[in-house]
Design a protein around this motif. Sequence first.
Motif, PDB file in Angstrom:
ATOM      1  N   ARG A 194       0.813  -1.212   0.000  1.00 22.15           N
ATOM      2  CA  ARG A 194       0.000   0.000   0.000  1.00 22.15           C
ATOM      3  C   ARG A 194       0.852   1.269   0.000  1.00 22.15           C
ATOM      4  O   ARG A 194       0.343   2.355  -0.269  1.00 22.15           O
ATOM      5  CB  ARG A 194      -0.918   0.028   1.227  1.00 22.15           C
ATOM      6  N   ASP A 195       2.126   1.151   0.309  1.00 22.04           N
ATOM      7  CA  ASP A 195       2.959   2.339   0.462  1.00 22.04           C
ATOM      8  C   ASP A 195       3.338   2.967  -0.868  1.00 22.04           C
ATOM      9  O   ASP A 195       3.584   2.282  -1.866  1.00 22.04           O
ATOM     10  CB  ASP A 195       4.239   2.003   1.238  1.00 22.04           C
ATOM     11  N   ARG A 196       3.354   4.291  -0.840  1.00 23.95           N
ATOM     12  CA  ARG A 196       3.916   5.103  -1.916  1.00 23.95           C
ATOM     13  C   ARG A 196       5.121   5.808  -1.307  1.00 23.95           C
ATOM     14  O   ARG A 196       4.972   6.693  -0.463  1.00 23.95           O
ATOM     15  CB  ARG A 196       2.887   6.095  -2.457  1.00 23.95           C
ATOM     16  N   THR A 197       6.307   5.387  -1.727  1.00 25.89           N
ATOM     17  CA  THR A 197       7.549   5.844  -1.125  1.00 25.89           C
ATOM     18  C   THR A 197       8.198   6.915  -1.990  1.00 25.89           C
ATOM     19  O   THR A 197       8.432   6.689  -3.185  1.00 25.89           O
ATOM     20  CB  THR A 197       8.532   4.667  -0.954  1.00 25.89           C
ATOM     21  N   ARG A 242       0.495  11.876  -2.841  1.00 27.51           N
ATOM     22  CA  ARG A 242      -0.091  11.167  -1.696  1.00 27.51           C
ATOM     23  C   ARG A 242       0.909  10.152  -1.127  1.00 27.51           C
ATOM     24  O   ARG A 242       0.609   8.968  -0.939  1.00 27.51           O
ATOM     25  CB  ARG A 242      -1.399  10.465  -2.085  1.00 27.51           C
ATOM     26  N   ILE A 243       2.108  10.649  -0.838  1.00 29.27           N
ATOM     27  CA  ILE A 243       3.188   9.809  -0.339  1.00 29.27           C
ATOM     28  C   ILE A 243       2.855   9.331   1.081  1.00 29.27           C
ATOM     29  O   ILE A 243       2.344  10.090   1.905  1.00 29.27           O
ATOM     30  CB  ILE A 243       4.514  10.589  -0.344  1.00 29.27           C
ATOM     31  N   SER A 244       3.190   8.068   1.346  1.00 28.70           N
ATOM     32  CA  SER A 244       2.937   7.507   2.671  1.00 28.70           C
ATOM     33  C   SER A 244       4.218   7.255   3.461  1.00 28.70           C
ATOM     34  O   SER A 244       4.175   7.088   4.680  1.00 28.70           O
ATOM     35  CB  SER A 244       2.151   6.200   2.555  1.00 28.70           C
ATOM     36  N   PHE A 245       5.362   7.226   2.764  1.00 29.62           N
ATOM     37  CA  PHE A 245       6.632   6.954   3.444  1.00 29.62           C
ATOM     38  C   PHE A 245       7.741   7.688   2.699  1.00 29.62           C
ATOM     39  O   PHE A 245       7.770   7.710   1.466  1.00 29.62           O
ATOM     40  CB  PHE A 245       6.947   5.452   3.458  1.00 29.62           C
ATOM     41  N   SER A 269      -1.778  14.130   5.218  1.00 30.72           N
ATOM     42  CA  SER A 269      -2.609  13.089   5.835  1.00 30.72           C
ATOM     43  C   SER A 269      -2.304  11.694   5.311  1.00 30.72           C
ATOM     44  O   SER A 269      -2.617  10.700   5.975  1.00 30.72           O
ATOM     45  CB  SER A 269      -4.091  13.410   5.632  1.00 30.72           C
ATOM     46  N   ALA A 270      -1.710  11.598   4.131  1.00 22.11           N
ATOM     47  CA  ALA A 270      -1.387  10.275   3.589  1.00 22.11           C
ATOM     48  C   ALA A 270      -0.129   9.681   4.219  1.00 22.11           C
ATOM     49  O   ALA A 270       0.124   8.479   4.091  1.00 22.11           O
ATOM     50  CB  ALA A 270      -1.213  10.355   2.074  1.00 22.11           C
ATOM     51  N   MET A 271       0.660  10.503   4.903  1.00 28.44           N
ATOM     52  CA  MET A 271       1.927  10.033   5.436  1.00 28.44           C
ATOM     53  C   MET A 271       1.724   9.046   6.591  1.00 28.44           C
ATOM     54  O   MET A 271       1.095   9.375   7.585  1.00 28.44           O
ATOM     55  CB  MET A 271       2.766  11.209   5.921  1.00 28.44           C
ATOM     56  N   ARG A 272       2.272   7.861   6.419  1.00 22.53           N
ATOM     57  CA  ARG A 272       2.235   6.836   7.461  1.00 22.53           C
ATOM     58  C   ARG A 272       3.463   6.916   8.359  1.00 22.53           C
ATOM     59  O   ARG A 272       3.374   6.727   9.579  1.00 22.53           O
ATOM     60  CB  ARG A 272       2.159   5.450   6.804  1.00 22.53           C
ATOM     61  N   TYR A 293       5.196  19.236  11.119  1.00 21.76           N
ATOM     62  CA  TYR A 293       4.595  18.314  10.157  1.00 21.76           C
ATOM     63  C   TYR A 293       3.318  17.656  10.693  1.00 21.76           C
ATOM     64  O   TYR A 293       2.746  16.789  10.037  1.00 21.76           O
ATOM     65  CB  TYR A 293       5.608  17.243   9.743  1.00 21.76           C
ATOM     66  N   ARG A 294       2.939  18.066  11.895  1.00 24.93           N
ATOM     67  CA  ARG A 294       1.720  17.566  12.521  1.00 24.93           C
ATOM     68  C   ARG A 294       1.691  16.040  12.525  1.00 24.93           C
ATOM     69  O   ARG A 294       0.717  15.406  12.133  1.00 24.93           O
ATOM     70  CB  ARG A 294       0.472  18.145  11.813  1.00 24.93           C
TER      71      ARG A 294
END
Length: 503
Positions: A194-197, A242-245, A269-272, A293-294
Amino acid sequence: MDFVSLLDQQARSQPHKQALRGAGRSWTYEELAQASRRAATVLRAQGVQAGDKVALLCFNTPGFVFALFGAWRLGAAVVPVNHKLQAPEVDYVLAHSGARLCLVDGALAPLAQRVVAPVTWLATDSAAPALADFDALLEAAAPLAGDDSPAADTLAEVLYTSGTTGQPKGCLHSHANVFHAALCAAASTALSHRDRTLIAMPIWHSSPLNNWLLGTLLMGGTAVLLREYAPQAFLDTLVDERISFTFGAPIAFLAPLAVVPDIASYDFSAMRLWAYGGGPLGADMARKLAQSYRSDRFVQVYGMTESGPLGTVLHPEEAIAKAGSIGRVGVPGVAIEVRRPDGRRCEAGEVGEIHMRSPAMMQGYLDNPQATAAAFDARGWYRSGDLARVDEDGFLFIVDRLRDMIITGGENVYSKEVEDALGAHPDVQDVAVIGRPHAEWGETVVAVLVARPGRTLAPDELRAFLETRLARYKIPRVFDLRDALPRTATGKLLKHQLRGQAA
């Protein structure tokens, strides 16, 4: 398992899943596998064969990735090259590695023209008309047939160290080493399909390459390439894609805070998970990142080119309570011990050298048996050269580099401790502490400093600032003010250059 087989497996199991984004377009896993097969055909036509070395002198571009897998399909090894080097430095790496061919970004063609090493050049695009166009050749090539994949012990990479203490050394990594570096990094940060790096740090560096690009592809995620890091582009890409990592040196996250006034308006908000490495953060800086970066999802990783890189992890929930630590052993397959000079393990609170073992550890240094022998002890543990103490909970705190420790009047001075104290001064922007020979004291402590813009630094005021923070013998006798400190492209201080310069 190796990454050639892994890529083909991903292409069969999820052919239409987006694997790679860069240069304004995307490639699915099936398309990436086919591009790597065409790259293998192109490289073979240029004379590359099993056992050869292919140098990659590129920004973060898709061509780098295609050539990486293409070379591996042929049984060749890759030599990623720092694109910020000057021609003589590139010459050294190409000649020392024995690279047969070098893929160069079109924008770097003028650099290539000043290099004299006898290699075949291919440019990643038509911006270099004097060189063969890799992209055009790729488009016209037929995919290489067959499913041959390299053996686990086949050489995959020659990764050159940053050269902070002299000429860089070529670390030899097999396909098994590279696979474990990706697998263990992915496990430590829970990377998934699921990650977008976002690969924003230079792809020729070991961690962006082995841990995060290959770790993402291993898990079936999507790797997004940012051609070259810039604070504004970094933030925009995090949001737009929508990067998550993502991973970066601490400065990659700190720099936007100084130049982007409306960072609070960005949608992260997409950042994991946010990962950083290259130096620990203090509690105040960790809080600043979390607030800006909240997010309370910052993880620190520690390692080095020789180790894959793999080492320790400081998880988000530990960031404040253990501020300044590089974490503790938590990477699968990695063993770490902090040892005294006599080889015995240190007790809590003692300072010793970090020793490491892992399946991602290099095989040795290219054509440098003396350095290889010095890097490992009799039991095969890698001697990191990093001095650290371990607290009662098993967390490691870097104290200094072994070679950076200063001995003045018989007292040990850890340069990092002095740098941290000076770094707390509001007018200090950058600092390096070194030892210089002294006829009576052995060495004298020297602080090389850069003032914040618009500020001045007075030696007497700096000494007064340190008097309540450090023992008198640790306070620098010399304050050397500079406009900038010499650093590598990844932010490491080049202290050997400072030592060779007169104050």
